[in-house]
Scaffold this active site. Sequence first.
Site, mmCIF file in Angstrom:
data_model
loop_
_atom_site.group_PDB
_atom_site.id
_atom_site.type_symbol
_atom_site.label_atom_id
_atom_site.label_comp_id
_atom_site.label_asym_id
_atom_site.label_seq_id
_atom_site.Cartn_x
_atom_site.Cartn_y
_atom_site.Cartn_z
ATOM 1 N N LYS A 22 1.577 -27.740 87.223
ATOM 2 C CA LYS A 22 2.155 -29.039 86.418
ATOM 3 C C LYS A 22 3.663 -28.592 86.229
ATOM 4 C CE LYS A 22 1.765 -29.178 81.849
ATOM 5 N NZ LYS A 22 3.115 -29.240 81.328
ATOM 6 N N ASN A 23 3.935 -27.433 85.550
ATOM 7 C CA ASN A 23 5.382 -27.019 85.197
ATOM 8 C C ASN A 23 6.193 -26.431 86.394
ATOM 9 O OD1 ASN A 23 4.270 -27.053 82.522
ATOM 10 N ND2 ASN A 23 4.517 -24.940 82.177
ATOM 11 N N CYS A 126 4.781 -31.170 72.505
ATOM 12 C CA CYS A 126 3.611 -30.456 71.988
ATOM 13 C C CYS A 126 4.129 -29.900 70.495
ATOM 14 C CB CYS A 126 3.196 -29.099 72.605
ATOM 15 S SG CYS A 126 1.861 -29.228 73.893
ATOM 16 N N ARG A 131 11.165 -25.826 68.716
ATOM 17 C CA ARG A 131 11.714 -26.178 70.077
ATOM 18 C C ARG A 131 12.908 -26.960 69.967
ATOM 19 N NH1 ARG A 131 6.477 -27.792 73.893
ATOM 20 N NH2 ARG A 131 7.522 -26.371 75.363
ATOM 21 N N LYS A 171 18.927 -16.633 74.741
ATOM 22 C CA LYS A 171 17.564 -16.503 74.839
ATOM 23 C C LYS A 171 17.023 -16.988 75.865
ATOM 24 C CE LYS A 171 14.092 -18.011 71.576
ATOM 25 N NZ LYS A 171 13.645 -18.880 70.145
ATOM 26 N N ASP A 316 1.581 -19.454 77.812
ATOM 27 C CA ASP A 316 0.572 -20.638 78.000
ATOM 28 C C ASP A 316 -0.649 -20.034 78.534
ATOM 29 O OD1 ASP A 316 2.593 -22.343 77.687
ATOM 30 O OD2 ASP A 316 2.959 -22.763 79.938
ATOM 31 N N ARG A 408 -3.374 -33.965 80.273
ATOM 32 C CA ARG A 408 -2.229 -33.780 80.584
ATOM 33 C C ARG A 408 -1.789 -32.661 81.503
ATOM 34 N NH1 ARG A 408 0.966 -31.837 75.690
ATOM 35 N NH2 ARG A 408 2.281 -31.444 77.483
#
Length: 429
Positions: A22-23, A126, A131, A171, A316, A408
């Site tokens: 997915k990512n 999420c 974020r 970062k 994750d 998802r």
Amino acid sequence: MDRIRIVGGNELNGTIPISGAKNAALPLMIASLLTNETLSLENVPHLADVEQLTRILGNHGVDYSVNGRREEQASIYARTVNFTAGNIVDTTAPYELVSKMRASFWVIGPLLARMGEARVSLPGGCAIGTRPVDLFIDGLKALGAEIEIEQGYVLARAPKGLVGNRYVFPKVSVGATHVLMMAASLAKGETVLENAAREPEVVNLADCLNAMGAKISGAGTPRIVIEGVASLSGATHRVIPDRIETGTYAMAVAMAGGDVLLEGARPDLLETALEVISRTGAEITPVNSGIRVRRNGSGILPVDVVTEPFPGFPTDLQAQFMGLMTMAKGQSKITETIFENRFMHVQELARLGARITLSGQTAIVDGVSQLKGAPVMATDLRASVSLVIAGLAAEGETIVNRVYHLDRGFERLEEKLSGCGATVERLSS
Ligand code: UD1
């Protein structure tokens, strides 16, 4: 709302096909905005997030087709999907769409680079921390963009085009690395990104952009060099296998016991996680067709982990690993360093009898000899699958509510697990 019913106690034996990541698929789909030619992506997983992004891209003018199949027949593994952004009809990504999926904010990079402007809503996504998007804004400014924030939207302009520059990420950010790599591909001159994310999905995107005519070197290292080109073309590119899905099912076997081939998995994408899983007592063997995971009747050993950017242990997989540690023979410490609020699964695992105490960013897990099934609530994508893992080993019935989070990111989860002997079914309502 659908629910998943699990009756724990069965070992897992058989084969689980690993889907496209997915990512990786999401940024690759977004890269289609960079060219007016067709980008064909192979091995695209059939997931709610992919469908949602397809709708969002459609709003900008991207046409899509699934190779040789009508959409209603397309819920098969490993689809090839073609994306064509012949004309960008809208450079605004509205709140109603972006708030449903954070990654859709990433359209800001290609839209700005190709069209000289983008108006993108600040994201939702999420609930795993604040974020922010400061790195995207600073990075795009370094490439010469003028940026304002207005009524919840980021307005980015570069009427004369973007200009290459050196940008040092304060970062590590996967998304900001994707976006700056895409934007710099169409900038004038050379861009050097320092302290870039090294995730395999970044490498997958760089390979795709290079196949489209970009000149990117160093992806997979902290220093990425991009020589801007005037335009990009279409290409055919394959989505890498999902390392998070791979790690999740490896942990499911480590939890429930058994012997499973994770077909199509690539061990090099998750070496740290595989090493951690093997230290819990599971046997991990890379084979030609994927990765074989086995655990016999011996117990689960406690292992401490700290989440880190790639190549460290991925955030994750943190929730899933906590699920596994709930039945370890002893105490383990799990420290989350990427997101500040990624422990929502703790409360739910406790409902199954897990003993977990939180101390700042560290969860201290005291393994119990047996979990007991209960109704639980999925709170985010990875958290929800940690409940499935725990449910596989819990005594009796576990019902996971709000499974849209699972849909998802996990393709046909119940089918993959029940194919290996687990009692897992979807209760539709
Ligand atoms: C991606 C993944 C997500 C994964 C995460 C970390 C996708 C679609 N999502 O998310 O599954 O958990 O990488 O591996 O690929 N940050 C800032 N400012 C910014 C951007 C990020 O402070 O402008 C912070 C974030 O709040 C977080 C950290 O940087 O604390 C890492 O986030 P990032 O790598 O950007 O995650 P995503 O790309 O959103």
